[in-house]
Every structure is written in C-alpha cells, then in structure tokens.
Design a protein around this motif. Structure first.
Motif, PDB file in Angstrom:
ATOM      1  N   LEU A   1       0.851  -1.183   0.000  1.00 14.52           N
ATOM      2  CA  LEU A   1       0.000   0.000   0.000  1.00 14.52           C
ATOM      3  C   LEU A   1       0.885   1.230   0.000  1.00 14.52           C
ATOM      4  O   LEU A   1       1.728   1.378   0.877  1.00 14.52           O
ATOM      5  CB  LEU A   1      -0.903  -0.007   1.232  1.00 14.52           C
ATOM      6  CG  LEU A   1      -1.842   1.169   1.431  1.00 14.52           C
ATOM      7  CD1 LEU A   1      -2.757   1.338   0.239  1.00 14.52           C
ATOM      8  CD2 LEU A   1      -2.661   0.996   2.700  1.00 14.52           C
ATOM      9  N   VAL A   2       0.674   2.097  -0.949  1.00 17.80           N
ATOM     10  CA  VAL A   2       1.534   3.262  -1.104  1.00 17.80           C
ATOM     11  C   VAL A   2       0.711   4.529  -1.100  1.00 17.80           C
ATOM     12  O   VAL A   2      -0.245   4.666  -1.875  1.00 17.80           O
ATOM     13  CB  VAL A   2       2.349   3.184  -2.410  1.00 17.80           C
ATOM     14  CG1 VAL A   2       3.193   4.442  -2.589  1.00 17.80           C
ATOM     15  CG2 VAL A   2       3.240   1.950  -2.412  1.00 17.80           C
ATOM     16  N   GLU A   3       1.091   5.429  -0.218  1.00 22.95           N
ATOM     17  CA  GLU A   3       0.556   6.790  -0.278  1.00 22.95           C
ATOM     18  C   GLU A   3       1.594   7.660  -0.966  1.00 22.95           C
ATOM     19  O   GLU A   3       2.795   7.498  -0.734  1.00 22.95           O
ATOM     20  CB  GLU A   3       0.290   7.363   1.128  1.00 22.95           C
ATOM     21  CG  GLU A   3      -0.740   6.616   1.942  1.00 22.95           C
ATOM     22  CD  GLU A   3      -0.093   5.710   2.958  1.00 22.95           C
ATOM     23  OE1 GLU A   3      -0.702   5.452   4.015  1.00 22.95           O
ATOM     24  OE2 GLU A   3       1.039   5.238   2.700  1.00 22.95           O
ATOM     25  N   SER A   4       1.137   8.563  -1.753  1.00 20.17           N
ATOM     26  CA  SER A   4       2.053   9.463  -2.449  1.00 20.17           C
ATOM     27  C   SER A   4       1.387  10.813  -2.616  1.00 20.17           C
ATOM     28  O   SER A   4       0.205  10.986  -2.338  1.00 20.17           O
ATOM     29  CB  SER A   4       2.447   8.871  -3.808  1.00 20.17           C
ATOM     30  OG  SER A   4       1.308   8.716  -4.629  1.00 20.17           O
TER      31      SER A   4
ATOM     32  N   THR B   1      -2.466  10.464  -2.985  1.00 23.93           N
ATOM     33  CA  THR B   1      -2.961   9.253  -3.633  1.00 23.93           C
ATOM     34  C   THR B   1      -2.661   8.052  -2.764  1.00 23.93           C
ATOM     35  O   THR B   1      -1.599   7.949  -2.158  1.00 23.93           O
ATOM     36  CB  THR B   1      -2.295   9.079  -5.011  1.00 23.93           C
ATOM     37  OG1 THR B   1      -2.597  10.217  -5.821  1.00 23.93           O
ATOM     38  CG2 THR B   1      -2.803   7.827  -5.708  1.00 23.93           C
ATOM     39  N   CYS B   2      -3.603   7.148  -2.732  1.00 23.41           N
ATOM     40  CA  CYS B   2      -3.471   5.901  -1.978  1.00 23.41           C
ATOM     41  C   CYS B   2      -3.699   4.758  -2.954  1.00 23.41           C
ATOM     42  O   CYS B   2      -4.791   4.632  -3.517  1.00 23.41           O
ATOM     43  CB  CYS B   2      -4.505   5.883  -0.855  1.00 23.41           C
ATOM     44  SG  CYS B   2      -4.638   4.335   0.054  1.00 23.41           S
ATOM     45  N   GLU B   3      -2.688   3.948  -3.143  1.00 18.21           N
ATOM     46  CA  GLU B   3      -2.762   2.874  -4.137  1.00 18.21           C
ATOM     47  C   GLU B   3      -2.405   1.539  -3.509  1.00 18.21           C
ATOM     48  O   GLU B   3      -1.225   1.243  -3.282  1.00 18.21           O
ATOM     49  CB  GLU B   3      -1.807   3.151  -5.300  1.00 18.21           C
ATOM     50  CG  GLU B   3      -2.137   4.380  -6.104  1.00 18.21           C
ATOM     51  CD  GLU B   3      -1.186   4.575  -7.275  1.00 18.21           C
ATOM     52  OE1 GLU B   3      -0.115   5.161  -7.069  1.00 18.21           O
ATOM     53  OE2 GLU B   3      -1.527   4.118  -8.383  1.00 18.21           O
TER      54      GLU B   3
ATOM     55  N   TYR C   1      -8.048   9.076  -3.293  1.00 16.04           N
ATOM     56  CA  TYR C   1      -7.404  10.386  -3.308  1.00 16.04           C
ATOM     57  C   TYR C   1      -7.894  11.243  -2.144  1.00 16.04           C
ATOM     58  O   TYR C   1      -9.033  11.103  -1.684  1.00 16.04           O
ATOM     59  CB  TYR C   1      -7.720  11.114  -4.616  1.00 16.04           C
ATOM     60  CG  TYR C   1      -7.388  10.314  -5.856  1.00 16.04           C
ATOM     61  CD1 TYR C   1      -8.375   9.580  -6.514  1.00 16.04           C
ATOM     62  CD2 TYR C   1      -6.090  10.275  -6.347  1.00 16.04           C
ATOM     63  CE1 TYR C   1      -8.080   8.834  -7.636  1.00 16.04           C
ATOM     64  CE2 TYR C   1      -5.789   9.535  -7.474  1.00 16.04           C
ATOM     65  CZ  TYR C   1      -6.784   8.814  -8.121  1.00 16.04           C
ATOM     66  OH  TYR C   1      -6.480   8.079  -9.236  1.00 16.04           O
ATOM     67  N   LEU C   2      -7.013  12.136  -1.730  1.00 17.83           N
ATOM     68  CA  LEU C   2      -7.388  13.169  -0.772  1.00 17.83           C
ATOM     69  C   LEU C   2      -6.861  14.485  -1.323  1.00 17.83           C
ATOM     70  O   LEU C   2      -5.663  14.689  -1.415  1.00 17.83           O
ATOM     71  CB  LEU C   2      -6.796  12.902   0.609  1.00 17.83           C
ATOM     72  CG  LEU C   2      -7.164  13.939   1.669  1.00 17.83           C
ATOM     73  CD1 LEU C   2      -8.646  13.840   2.015  1.00 17.83           C
ATOM     74  CD2 LEU C   2      -6.315  13.759   2.930  1.00 17.83           C
ATOM     75  N   GLN C   3      -7.778  15.335  -1.713  1.00 15.14           N
ATOM     76  CA  GLN C   3      -7.419  16.650  -2.225  1.00 15.14           C
ATOM     77  C   GLN C   3      -7.473  17.640  -1.070  1.00 15.14           C
ATOM     78  O   GLN C   3      -8.472  17.693  -0.337  1.00 15.14           O
ATOM     79  CB  GLN C   3      -8.395  17.078  -3.320  1.00 15.14           C
ATOM     80  CG  GLN C   3      -8.153  18.447  -3.887  1.00 15.14           C
ATOM     81  CD  GLN C   3      -7.118  18.452  -5.002  1.00 15.14           C
ATOM     82  OE1 GLN C   3      -7.045  17.526  -5.805  1.00 15.14           O
ATOM     83  NE2 GLN C   3      -6.312  19.502  -5.064  1.00 15.14           N
TER      84      GLN C   3
ATOM     85  N   CYS D   1      -3.308   6.453   4.569  1.00 12.70           N
ATOM     86  CA  CYS D   1      -4.578   5.825   4.246  1.00 12.70           C
ATOM     87  C   CYS D   1      -4.592   4.448   4.890  1.00 12.70           C
ATOM     88  O   CYS D   1      -3.550   3.806   5.035  1.00 12.70           O
ATOM     89  CB  CYS D   1      -4.829   5.734   2.742  1.00 12.70           C
ATOM     90  SG  CYS D   1      -3.638   4.745   1.815  1.00 12.70           S
ATOM     91  N   GLY D   2      -5.760   4.049   5.294  1.00 10.87           N
ATOM     92  CA  GLY D   2      -5.905   2.760   5.945  1.00 10.87           C
ATOM     93  C   GLY D   2      -7.175   2.089   5.487  1.00 10.87           C
ATOM     94  O   GLY D   2      -8.119   2.748   5.041  1.00 10.87           O
TER      95      GLY D   2
END
Length: 121
Positions: free
Chosen positions: A3-6, A20-22, A79-81, A95-96
């Motif tokens: 899990l990657v947040e970027s 972004t959470c992928e 996504y979190l804007q 993100c979880g």
C-alpha cells in the motif's frame, strides 16, 4: 510494498495538494478506507472515512471544508485533495483499510507508510 501513499511534499501556504493511496493487493476484504493525519508525537487521527466502493463519505470536522475524498474504484485508487493549505496541515498522512465503519485507528489493519506534507509560507 502493498500500500503506497504518495503526493506529499513541501508546499507553500495556500496551495493545493492531492494525495494518492494505491493498494497493490486486492482490497475486496475491506469495506472501508480512511484518510488519517498524524502530527509528530501525537496519535493518528481519522480525517475522513469512505466505503471502498465510493459513495457516502464521513468527513470529520478536522477535514471539513478543505479536504475532499475521491476514488477511482476501477483502479482501487483513492485520493485526498487538500486545498488552501495551511501550516497546521503539516503532518504525516496515511490511508488505511478496514472492515468496519469506524473512526478508530485500531479498526483499520491495512496501512501504508504514509506521506509527509509540509506547508510553509
């Protein structure tokens, strides 16, 4: 990394940022995902929770107004804007994923490593 947040980084006050959470593994076992914020030395706190299928979002007061959740369910990407960034937004964002609708961090058991947001004037 499963899990990657970027999308974090150093940004100026007033600017926008999109996190972004992928997940790189299937998330069908999880019903909900959330965006969380953690200040240094403080506990991680839920900011907004949503079904992994999109739809209704529960945005906590700390995220209301300038924070917007969205998702691409076809890609299982979330996504979190953040708009009009403020110094107080400086924190680590995570993100979880979990099975329960909850604002309790302990109810989420699939996490990324987080992405640092630093806001300066």
């Amino acid at each position: 990394v499963p899990l990657v947040e970027s999308g974090g980084g150093s940004v100026q006050t007033g600017g926008p940022l999109k996190l972004t959470c992928e997940p790189s593994r299937p998330i069908y076992i999880y019903n909900y995902m959330g965006w969380f914020r953690q200040y240094p030395g403080k506990a991680r706190e839920a900011g907004a929770i949503s079904s992994t299928l999109g739809g209704h979002k529960d945005v906590r007061s700390k995220f209301q107004g300038r924070f917007t959740m969205s998702e691409d369910t076809a890609k299982d990407t979330f996504y979190l804007q953040i708009s009009n960034l403020k110094a107080e937004d400086t924190a680590m964002y995570f993100c979880g994923f979990g099975r329960l609708f909850s604002i309790n961090v302990d109810d989420f058991n699939f996490w990324g490593q987080g992405t640092q947001v630093t806001v300066s004037s």
